[in-house]
Structures are given as C-alpha cells and as structure tokens.
Design an enzyme around this catalytic site. Structure first.
Site, short mmCIF file in Angstrom:
data_model
loop_
_atom_site.label_atom_id
_atom_site.label_comp_id
_atom_site.label_asym_id
_atom_site.label_seq_id
_atom_site.Cartn_x
_atom_site.Cartn_y
_atom_site.Cartn_z
N ASP A 176 47.49 56.19 21.27
CA ASP A 176 48.57 55.22 21.47
C ASP A 176 48.07 53.78 21.43
O ASP A 176 46.86 53.52 21.42
CB ASP A 176 49.30 55.50 22.79
CG ASP A 176 48.35 55.75 23.96
OD1 ASP A 176 47.16 55.39 23.85
OD2 ASP A 176 48.79 56.28 24.98
N ASN A 211 52.57 60.78 36.86
CA ASN A 211 53.89 61.38 36.66
C ASN A 211 53.85 62.49 35.60
O ASN A 211 54.89 62.98 35.17
CB ASN A 211 54.92 60.31 36.27
CG ASN A 211 54.60 59.65 34.93
OD1 ASN A 211 53.64 60.00 34.26
ND2 ASN A 211 55.41 58.67 34.55
N HIS A 248 52.61 62.19 32.50
CA HIS A 248 52.69 61.79 31.09
C HIS A 248 51.37 62.06 30.37
O HIS A 248 50.30 62.10 30.97
CB HIS A 248 53.14 60.33 30.93
CG HIS A 248 52.15 59.29 31.30
ND1 HIS A 248 52.51 58.05 31.78
CD2 HIS A 248 50.80 59.27 31.26
CE1 HIS A 248 51.43 57.33 32.00
NE2 HIS A 248 50.38 58.05 31.70
N GLU A 257 56.49 59.81 28.36
CA GLU A 257 56.93 59.80 29.76
C GLU A 257 57.82 61.01 30.04
O GLU A 257 58.30 61.66 29.10
CB GLU A 257 57.71 58.50 30.02
CG GLU A 257 56.92 57.23 29.78
CD GLU A 257 55.86 56.96 30.84
OE1 GLU A 257 55.61 57.81 31.70
OE2 GLU A 257 55.26 55.88 30.79
P1 PGA Z 1 43.91 56.64 33.59
O1 PGA Z 1 45.25 56.82 32.78
O2 PGA Z 1 42.86 57.37 32.84
O3 PGA Z 1 43.65 55.15 33.59
O4 PGA Z 1 44.14 57.18 34.95
C1 PGA Z 1 45.57 58.08 32.27
C2 PGA Z 1 46.97 58.08 31.74
O5 PGA Z 1 47.82 57.36 32.28
O6 PGA Z 1 47.24 58.82 30.78
#
Ligand code: PGA
Length: 265
Positions: free
Chosen positions: A72, A141, A143, A148
């Site tokens: 992304d 959450n 995702h 999302e």
């Molecule tokens: P993080 O993010 O590795 O910074 O915890 C992971 C994500 O939100 O997919």
C-alpha cells in the site's frame, strides 16, 4: 484452492519472530532467485528487515533478481516524502539489500488517475507471474494492508478512505496529529493478497492479541479482514508471545500446527 488452517509460530521475542520470518524469505530466494515478494510497512516487520539486511551483508544472499511489490501507499505523498511508504522501504530495507529501482513496485499515491493506477498495479503483479510470498502486518482492528473492517473479500487493488482509528494509530509518524495523516490510500485488496502463493502475517505485542485471536478463531468475516487468511492454502502467523497470549488454551496445537520457536541470538 484447498484451504488449510494457518500455521502459528510463536516466538519468545520480537527479534526472534522477525528472524524466523526472514529465514523463510531467505529460503524462498535460495530456491527461487527470481521470486516475487510482497512486502509491508509499519513497525512490525522491522526486525525481519534487520535480519534480511544482515543475511545479505554477512551471508551474501543475492536479492538482485527478485521483484518486490508493496501492499500500500498513501495518496498524496511522493516517494521523497519521509512518511511515504516508498521512502520507508528504501530506508529500512532496499538500501541495505542493494536492490535496483527497477525491482521495486509500490502504488503511486501521486497518480492523476488513481483508479487506473490500481488497475495497472494489478496488471504488473500478473505480468510478474503473481506474488510468491506476501508479508503482512495486522492492525488492532484486524485490518491487513489498508483493508479496513467491512472491506469485501473479493476486492483487488483499490483506493480506500482511512478510518479515524487508523489515522490516529499512524499519527505517531505525523507529529502525533491525525489530521496530518493522509485521508486516502491505495492498497492491495483481500483478493490480491489471497492470490499470493504463500502469506506470512507478523504480529507482536499485546495490542495485536485480540485481532490475531479473532482472525484465527471461528468464522471468517469482512468485519475482521485478516480472518480471510483462514481460507488461504498456505498462511503462517509469526507471533511473539504477547500477541499469542493463552493461545494454547484455545487452539489445538495439532490442527493449527502451533510451533513454539526457540530463542535465536
Ligand atoms: P504496525 O502496523 O506494524 O505499525 O503495528 C501494522 C498494520 O497496521 O498493518
């Protein structure tokens, strides 16, 4: 494809989790130097990227024939912006592996026609022969990428509106101000991720515990995007012990192939 339950590999430490996942990528590259590898940003994969850079530096593993696709990118940030994912990847991984720009694919968040950019990104993945191994983090959450809760499982690369929750979580990189976090992003969709031949999801820390648990147990639901991985034929969850707290009480080691990993120093 025949679904099989994700494997769960639990490490005592965050560093060991990253090393074990890095070794899986290294093994793939040794067998298939032209492998197509999907990568993720965030703090979770940093220990894995440290280990990949070390393997390149000290063991001479060659990354020059591989192709990389990132999950992304924010809309509106160019690759020179320090908070863009293009910049992040250069800093944390690509510079240390000596990979060339021509090997790197990351959605262009500055594209004039974002929908066309999404279609072209899918086309590039197809032309490269599909993704051999996709690395994922997971949000609190549930995702994956910027997919999302509520994202239909059949979506491919698309433009998303980031939830207030995600903008708040990512504001730590934007002077703590969620308003400075771009409101939109381009992300591979669940269907793009599910097309990868192999998926490694990494999660560490207590903040991820519930999302990981929900993703692995019970039914799959777009409300918990990572739960789609229960339908993937070859998914492995690399967890540290805080993200996997009490798993042995809920999951049967034999069916989920739970493997406690020894500490690697
Ligand atoms: P993080 O993010 O590795 O910074 O915890 C992971 C994500 O939100 O997919």
């Amino acid at each position: 494809m025949t679904a099989k339950l994700p494997q769960i590999k639990i490490s005592l430490t965050y560093e060991t989790m990253g090393k074990k996942a890095a070794h899986e990528i290294a093994e793939l590259l040794k067998q298939k130097p032209h492998a197509v590898i999907g990568l993720a940003t965030g703090t979770t994969p940093l220990s894995m990227y440290d280990e990949l850079r070390r393997i390149h530096r000290e063991e001479g593993l060659d990354f020059s024939k591989a192709t990389f696709f990132n999950l992304d990118e924010y809309v509106g940030l160019s690759g020179e912006h320090p908070q863009s994912y293009r910049y992040f990847m250069q800093e944390h991984l690509f510079n240390g592996l000596g990979v060339d720009d021509s090997q790197i694919n990351i959605p262009n968040g500055m594209a004039k026609d974002l929908r066309q950019e999404c279609e072209e990104y899918e086309e590039k993945i197809r032309k490269a022969g599909g993704i051999d191994l996709q690395v994922l983090g997971i949000g609190g959450n549930g995702h994956i990428g910027f997919n999302e809760p509520g994202t239909p499982f059949d979506l491919r690369t698309h433009v998303v509106t980031l939830t207030p929750e995600t903008r708040k979580a990512n504001s730590r990189f934007f002077n703590g101000d969620p308003e400075q976090v771009p409101a939109f992003a381009i992300t591979m969709g669940p269907a793009t991720i599910m097309n990868a031949k192999k998926v490694l999801l990494l999660a560490n820390g207590q903040g991820k515990m519930n999302a990981v648990f929900e993703a692995l147990k019970g039914s799959t639901s777009p409300q918990l995007p990572a739960s789609v991985l229960q339908l993937h034929p070859d998914a492995t969850f690399y967890l540290d012990r805080t993200a996997a707290k009490d798993f042995d009480k809920y999951f049967i080691p034999a069916t989920h192939k739970i493997t406690p990993m020894p500490v690697i120093r």
